[in-house]
Design an enzyme around this catalytic site. Structure first.
Site, PDB file in Angstrom:
ATOM      1  N   MET A  62     -27.640  -3.956  96.027  1.00  0.00           N
ATOM      2  CA  MET A  62     -28.605  -3.032  96.628  1.00  0.00           C
ATOM      3  C   MET A  62     -28.427  -1.587  96.166  1.00  0.00           C
ATOM      4  O   MET A  62     -29.195  -0.717  96.551  1.00  0.00           O
ATOM      5  CB  MET A  62     -28.471  -3.076  98.156  1.00  0.00           C
ATOM      6  CG  MET A  62     -28.830  -4.419  98.772  1.00  0.00           C
ATOM      7  SD  MET A  62     -30.567  -4.865  98.486  1.00  0.00           S
ATOM      8  CE  MET A  62     -31.402  -3.541  99.356  1.00  0.00           C
ATOM      9  N   ARG A  63     -27.408  -1.331  95.330  1.00  0.00           N
ATOM     10  CA  ARG A  63     -27.179   0.059  94.926  1.00  0.00           C
ATOM     11  C   ARG A  63     -28.369   0.609  94.152  1.00  0.00           C
ATOM     12  O   ARG A  63     -28.714   1.790  94.266  1.00  0.00           O
ATOM     13  CB  ARG A  63     -25.899   0.167  94.102  1.00  0.00           C
ATOM     14  CG  ARG A  63     -25.562   1.604  93.730  1.00  0.00           C
ATOM     15  CD  ARG A  63     -24.220   1.743  93.046  1.00  0.00           C
ATOM     16  NE  ARG A  63     -23.134   1.662  94.023  1.00  0.00           N
ATOM     17  CZ  ARG A  63     -22.247   0.697  94.050  1.00  0.00           C
ATOM     18  NH1 ARG A  63     -22.313  -0.288  93.175  1.00  0.00           N
ATOM     19  NH2 ARG A  63     -21.291   0.678  94.958  1.00  0.00           N
ATOM     20  N   ALA A  64     -29.026  -0.224  93.341  1.00  0.00           N
ATOM     21  CA  ALA A  64     -30.167   0.244  92.557  1.00  0.00           C
ATOM     22  C   ALA A  64     -31.289   0.740  93.463  1.00  0.00           C
ATOM     23  O   ALA A  64     -31.920   1.775  93.179  1.00  0.00           O
ATOM     24  CB  ALA A  64     -30.673  -0.874  91.649  1.00  0.00           C
TER      25      ALA A  64
END
Length: 680
Positions: free
Chosen positions: A274-276
């Site tokens: 989910m970092r993107a």
């Protein structure tokens, strides 16, 4: 202090300037990775950013740059009383590729800690970079143990230094900026993901633009202070715009429709985790603030995707970075907000070049349109240490018996190949070696500064002298001579030199496809184990060094992919070429041990006594103790076992293509110079 090249004097490089400015507006974006060929002024642009950052308020006398408005309660220099503090310029700290662990995280005085119970701590680069920029030039060449420390600090926002139960913690929140030349190898996926944005830079091929680069660079070299003074007004205007964008940033709205576009884009490109999504949201918000708007538009999301996603889509070093822009536009259109303003204005990310960098038309040396950067003569971009310039292109078919290149089969996970014995080479993941990190195997007296204390050995050395030293309390009286350094065993990276048979006996299309797939698999394994690789091919009358030893396994893969086949089999020439290459590499890097991987069916043709010559060349490698593996490519019902004979002459091991697979039931490969066996 030397005068830096002004940021606004950098010619072109719009994407790079925009990415750096967005991080200046919102450090939460997470930093920038700059990829590009040498000599493109990557370092110049990054260093110039530091002069644009607003000043930071710090607690007076604090070595860890605590914020006076919210000082760190666990600061080693604390506790701090509330107060106005002092203002200083934001720092840009450079992490050298060859830095030690203690230089990065700081050093604890073990002798005082054991003898006096005092935490005497000297801060490292992570403490210096707190609330500033941590810049790593050639970040892809950074040692694994330093990368691990960077990952921990970037994830937690703090740094821990522990030595045998004595620990120090301090805050370490910084903007991580790295530059790299992809020709020298790729980054680990874990570190790639830590960079919020990535940009590609390349030198312009337009003569007018290159002329302007040279003109500005020469003017700067002749009079750095005077050149900077001529750009001072533009620098001040850009600095004020950064401050204004920072103030506007909390007011920027990120609606549900925009969040849906961001989530749909990340899902469409199948990025991991989910970092993107989070980075895209922060980048789009910073883009809106930079353009002076309080609402995020689809164009902001598109620009954020182009900066935040390309490096997160790579699954292995053979994947080309980048995004399919048609697919991106289709996804954004599908989830478009009907109320979205299609025109973000002239100050938006699509106008003005480079995300609205202030116009330079009034500046003394401004070109009309110049998308190139000053070519800074800095050592970090001068040349790579791989020993290669531009490797020769693989030869095309030149005779009636030769065939064009075939595509490689799908790579697979290979068995472990390693060099026997205990080495002392660069840190990696292949063969056993004495390293600064790994499992403790013993102790010795420290040579220079103590870095890894062996507690039991130190206590054992100090214990017999306690009465003579007048010990009266519970503490142990420890002197310098008692300290013992822990000796550790870990893994090293090797030089894996591939010698690939491209002769007519290997030319069957299905067979050569499988061979190339096997070599690609070994290249991928070399990338994961932090090896250097080289590629030699032999066919016709001679052998050729298709790729000198380098850390760029994708360059080796590209040479392999375009390799045609056909002609005779000059096995001896291939082995002799390998001998020459390894001789030179031993002089360049004596500590890096080689692993020779010969990919052949064992046949030798052409010239007088080709088989005897091949055996004689193999014995040269055996006489020097070179670890070797022969990948037996022989196929068919009747097998001659020539590859097994070659492996015996080399003093190495023969392994078939099927046995090379990690999931093979054969269970063959251990040490590369283990007992030779005939490939059945």
């Amino acid at each position: 202090m030397s005068t830096r090249y002004p940021f606004t004097a950098v010619v072109g490089m719009d994407d790079l300037r925009l990415a750096l400015l967005l991080n200046a507006v919102s450090p939460a974006v997470g930093g920038v990775l700059v990829r590009g060929e040498k000599g493109t002024a990557k370092s110049t642009a990054v260093r110039a950013l530091a002069d644009l950052l607003p000043e930071v308020a710090v607690v007076a006398g604090c070595r860890f740059s605590c914020d006076p408005a919210a000082p760190d309660p666990e600061c080693p220099d604390g506790p701090h009383e509330s107060g106005p503090g002092t203002a200083r310029a934001a720092r840009m700290v450079e992490l050298p590729v060859g830095a030690s662990e203690d230089r990065l995280v700081g050093a604890l005085d073990i002798e005082r800690a054991l003898g006096e119970g005092v935490k005497s701590f000297e801060p490292g680069l992570l403490a210096d970079a707190h609330r500033g920029i941590l810049y790593v030039d050639e970040v892809n060449l950074l040692h694994d143990h330093l990368i691990d420390l960077l990952l921990d600090a970037a994830a937690m926002g703090s740094s821990y230094v522990e030595r045998e139960g004595v620990s120090v913690r301090h805050a370490a929140r910084f903007l991580l900026v790295g530059t790299m030349n992809p020709e020298e190898g790729e980054l680990r996926p874990q570190l790639l993901d830590r960079f919020g944005l990535t940009v590609e830079v390349a030198a312009s091929r337009e003569p007018e633009q290159r002329v302007e680069v040279v003109r500005r660079r020469l003017a700067y070299d002749d009079d750095p202070a005077g050149f900077a003074a001529r750009w001072a007004d533009d620098e001040g205007a850009l600095r004020q715009r950064i401050v204004a964008a920072r103030e506007l940033l909390p007011s920027v709205g990120l609606g549900d429709a925009v969040l849906l576009q961001i989530a749909a884009t990340c899902a469409a490109f199948e990025v991991d985790g989910m970092r993107a999504d989070i980075v895209m949201a922060r980048t789009a918000t910073a883009l809106a603030a930079w353009a002076g708007r309080t609402e995020v538009t689809s164009e902001d999301v598109r620009q954020a995707a182009l900066l935040a996603l390309p490096h997160r889509r790579r699954r292995n070093p053979f994947d080309a970075p980048g995004l399919d822009q048609d697919k991106l536009d289709e996804t954004l259109e599908q989830f478009k907000n009907e109320d979205d303003d299609p025109d973000p204005g002239p100050e938006g990310p699509g106008g003005g070049g480079g995300g609205g960098v202030p116009p330079q038309g009034d500046s003394p040396e401004d070109p009309a349109e110049s998308p190139e950067s000053p070519d800074a003569p800095e050592s970090s971009d001068a040349s790579d240490d791989s020993g290669s310039m531009e490797p020769p292109a693989s030869p095309a078919p030149s005779g009636p018996g030769e065939r064009a290149a075939v595509k490689a089969a799908e790579p697979f996970r290979t068995k472990m190949l390693s060099v026997p014995g205990l080495g002392e080479g660069a840190a990696g993941r292949r063969s056993r070696a004495r390293t600064d990190h790994g499992r403790t195997t013993g102790s010795r007296r420290p040579q220079g500064a103590l870095t890894k204390l062996h507690l039991a050995a130190t206590v054992q050395a100090a214990a017999p002298h306690q009465r003579a030293r007048g010990r009266s309390g519970r503490g142990l009286v420890v002197r310098r001579d008692d300290l013992r350094q822990a000796t550790r065993e870990g893994r090293e990276g090797n030089l894996v030199l591939f010698v690939v048979d491209a002769s007519g006996s290997m030319a069957a299309r299905q067979r050569m496809s499988a061979v190339k797939g096997a070599v690609l698999s070994l290249l991928l394994d070399a990338y994961q184990r932090r090896d250097k690789v080289g590629l030699i091919t032999f066919r016709g009358k001679d052998a050729e060094l298709a790729l000198p030893p380098t850390s760029s396994v994708d360059a080796a893969a590209a040479r392999l992919e375009s390799l045609p086949t056909g002609g005779r089999t000059p096995l001896a020439a291939g082995l002799l070429k390998a001998h020459d290459v390894l001789r030179v590499e031993r002089l360049r890097d004596p500590s890096r041990r080689p692993l020779l991987v010969v990919v052949t069916d064992g046949r030798a043709t052409g010239g007088p006594e080709p088989v005897a010559l091949g055996a004689r060349a193999a014995r040269l490698h055996a006489g020097e103790g070179t670890a070797s593996v022969v990948v037996d490519c022989e196929s068919g019902m009747v097998r001659l076992g020539l590859a097994g004979e070659l492996a015996r002459e080399l003093g190495g091991t023969a392994v078939t293509l099927d046995e090379l697979r990690a999931d093979s039931i054969a269970g063959l490969v251990k040490d590369a110079t283990g007992t030779s066996r005939r490939a059945a």
